[in-house]
Design a protein around this motif. Structure first.
Motif, short mmCIF file in Angstrom:
data_model
loop_
_atom_site.label_atom_id
_atom_site.label_comp_id
_atom_site.label_asym_id
_atom_site.label_seq_id
_atom_site.Cartn_x
_atom_site.Cartn_y
_atom_site.Cartn_z
N LEU A 141 35.59 91.19 38.85
CA LEU A 141 36.81 91.97 39.14
C LEU A 141 36.74 92.17 40.54
O LEU A 141 37.98 92.17 41.49
N ALA A 142 35.49 92.47 41.31
CA ALA A 142 35.40 92.43 42.74
C ALA A 142 35.92 91.46 43.57
O ALA A 142 36.68 91.48 44.50
N ASP A 143 35.36 90.26 43.08
CA ASP A 143 35.94 88.88 43.85
C ASP A 143 37.29 88.66 43.65
O ASP A 143 37.99 88.12 44.41
N TRP A 144 38.04 88.90 42.25
CA TRP A 144 39.34 89.04 42.11
C TRP A 144 40.10 89.72 43.16
O TRP A 144 41.18 89.20 43.69
N HIS A 170 32.93 87.94 51.35
CA HIS A 170 32.11 88.88 51.94
C HIS A 170 30.78 87.96 52.24
O HIS A 170 29.57 88.20 51.91
N GLY A 171 30.87 86.74 52.38
CA GLY A 171 29.65 85.82 52.66
C GLY A 171 29.18 85.14 51.67
O GLY A 171 28.10 84.42 51.85
N SER A 172 29.66 85.51 50.34
CA SER A 172 29.09 84.89 49.18
C SER A 172 30.12 84.07 48.38
O SER A 172 31.22 84.58 48.60
N ARG A 173 29.43 83.08 47.78
CA ARG A 173 30.42 82.27 47.21
C ARG A 173 31.14 82.90 45.80
O ARG A 173 30.41 83.63 45.22
N ILE A 174 32.27 82.79 45.61
CA ILE A 174 33.02 83.40 44.61
C ILE A 174 32.37 83.12 43.20
O ILE A 174 31.81 81.87 42.79
N ARG A 175 32.35 84.03 42.53
CA ARG A 175 31.66 83.99 40.90
C ARG A 175 32.60 83.78 40.08
O ARG A 175 34.02 84.20 40.05
N ARG A 204 35.85 78.78 42.99
CA ARG A 204 34.33 78.34 43.09
C ARG A 204 34.31 76.87 43.30
O ARG A 204 33.47 76.63 43.84
N ASP A 205 35.44 76.31 42.40
CA ASP A 205 35.22 74.65 42.68
C ASP A 205 35.36 73.99 43.88
O ASP A 205 34.63 73.31 44.43
#
Length: 357
Positions: free
Chosen positions: A310-313, A289-294, A282-283
């Motif tokens: 978990l989905a982002d991971w 999928h077009g969205s910044r990592i949470r 995120r840093d």
């Protein structure tokens, strides 16, 4: 984990002691949670070259000023000579022995990354001088006889990496990459790093600290199993027969199948892998999928939950592994989280959030 910024605008990293652009001395300020450029303030004092914090004064940890194996600072009002990370040390290597200082430096870097993460999670980090019953300590020791096989089954002078009554012991040999790789292959492990050891052993410590005699013990047994199963027998069975064939449906790693304590420690370590890596992604403003990592802070402000993380991971680790393969390197994260292993990860998340609150 994340990066930081010097007053000159240069990007800084957690282990840095000097800005490569402007040359300023750097130090980690634990009370602010950041690497800061420093300005000499007379004597042993330093002040941050940050507009909002220039009134603060610090001095270097002794292991920074003298031994050069640390980069943490001590706030002016603290009378100690060691930073809050170094004062957790019960034992350090014999620095008169060739190679030990470099090994200690590698160990300290991993330990400070662990302490950073524990602080970010809001977990209790107190030494035994503060909490004699359940305080945290570290001992970095080496085998008495260098001819001992690193993966033998014990004997006089043999040091085992592990946790006991709040003290995490790390065998100094773990700081040698060639030795660590030899042991990893001999034990048929997918992953073995210094930072991984610290995260795993901290899992044992926080089970002892947060679960053993607290409100989570019943839930732990429902999800992980009954830790009262004989530990030595369970490990002997694992090392003689290996994990069950379907271990990946229930555990984050093969070793996690050995005993509920090891299952918890392995799951805890993987949770810290997730938290630190997502924060760094995120840093760097990475997106899936077009969205910044949470990252973890987005679970606290209500914009994401554990399922989102978990989905982002899942997506991030697939990309990391593909990138590593492109460079001819082994997978950065050679694991797959499925089934009950995910539920166990959620329980670790809940226990940590409860402790922080």
């Amino acid at each position: 984990m994340k990066t930081f910024t010097c007053s000159c605008g240069n990007r800084l990293y957690f282990e840095n002691t000097r800005c490569l652009s402007c040359g300023k001395t750097l130090g980690y300020l634990p009370d602010l949670g950041l690497i800061a450029p420093l300005i000499a303030a007379g004597g042993s004092a330093w002040r941050p070259d940050i507009e909002a914090h220039r009134g603060r004064r610090y001095r270097k940890c002794r292991h920074y000023a003298v031994e050069n194996v640390c980069n943490w600072m001590i706030a002016e009002g603290d009378a100690g000579v060691f930073c809050r990370a170094c004062r957790l040390n019960e034992a350090i290597p014999n620095l008169g022995k060739p190679g030990n200082r470099q090994a200690w430096l590698r160990i300290e870097k991993s330990k400070r990354r662990l302490i950073y993460t524990l602080d970010r999670l809001g977990l209790p980090v107190a030494g035994k001088t503060v909490d004699s019953a359940r305080g945290l300590a570290f001992a970095f020791l080496e085998d008495a006889d260098d001819s001992l096989e690193f993966n033998d089954d014990g004997g006089s002078g043999r040091i085992f990496t592990g946790h006991l009554n709040g003290t995490i012991t790390i065998n100094l040999a773990e700081a040698d990459p060639s030795t660590r790789e030899r042991v990893r292959e001999a034990m048929n492990e997918q992953y073995r790093t210094l930072l991984g050891h610290f995260r795993h052993e901290s899992g044992h410590y926080y089970w002892y600290r947060l679960v053993e005699s607290g409100p989570w013990l019943g839930t732990f047994r429902e999800v992980f199993g009954d830790e009262r199963a004989d530990y030595a027998t369970s490990l002997a069975r694992y090392y003689s027969s290996g994990p069950p064939a379907n271990w990946s449906r229930r555990h984050v790693s093969a070793y996690a199948a050995a005993h509920p304590w090891e299952d918890w420690a392995e799951t805890w370590a993987h949770y810290l892998h997730l938290v630190d890596t997502l924060e760094m992604a995120r840093d760097y403003e990475l997106a899936v999928h077009g969205s910044r990592i949470r990252a973890l802070e987005s679970t606290r402000d209500g914009t994401a939950d554990m399922d989102d993380l978990l989905a982002d991971w899942h997506q991030l680790t697939q990309a990391l592994n593909a990138l590593n393969r492109s460079m001819g390197q082994p997978d950065a994260y050679p694991f797959t989280l499925t089934g009950l292993a995910v539920e166990k990860m959620r329980l670790v998340h809940r226990v940590i959030a409860d402790s922080a609150s």
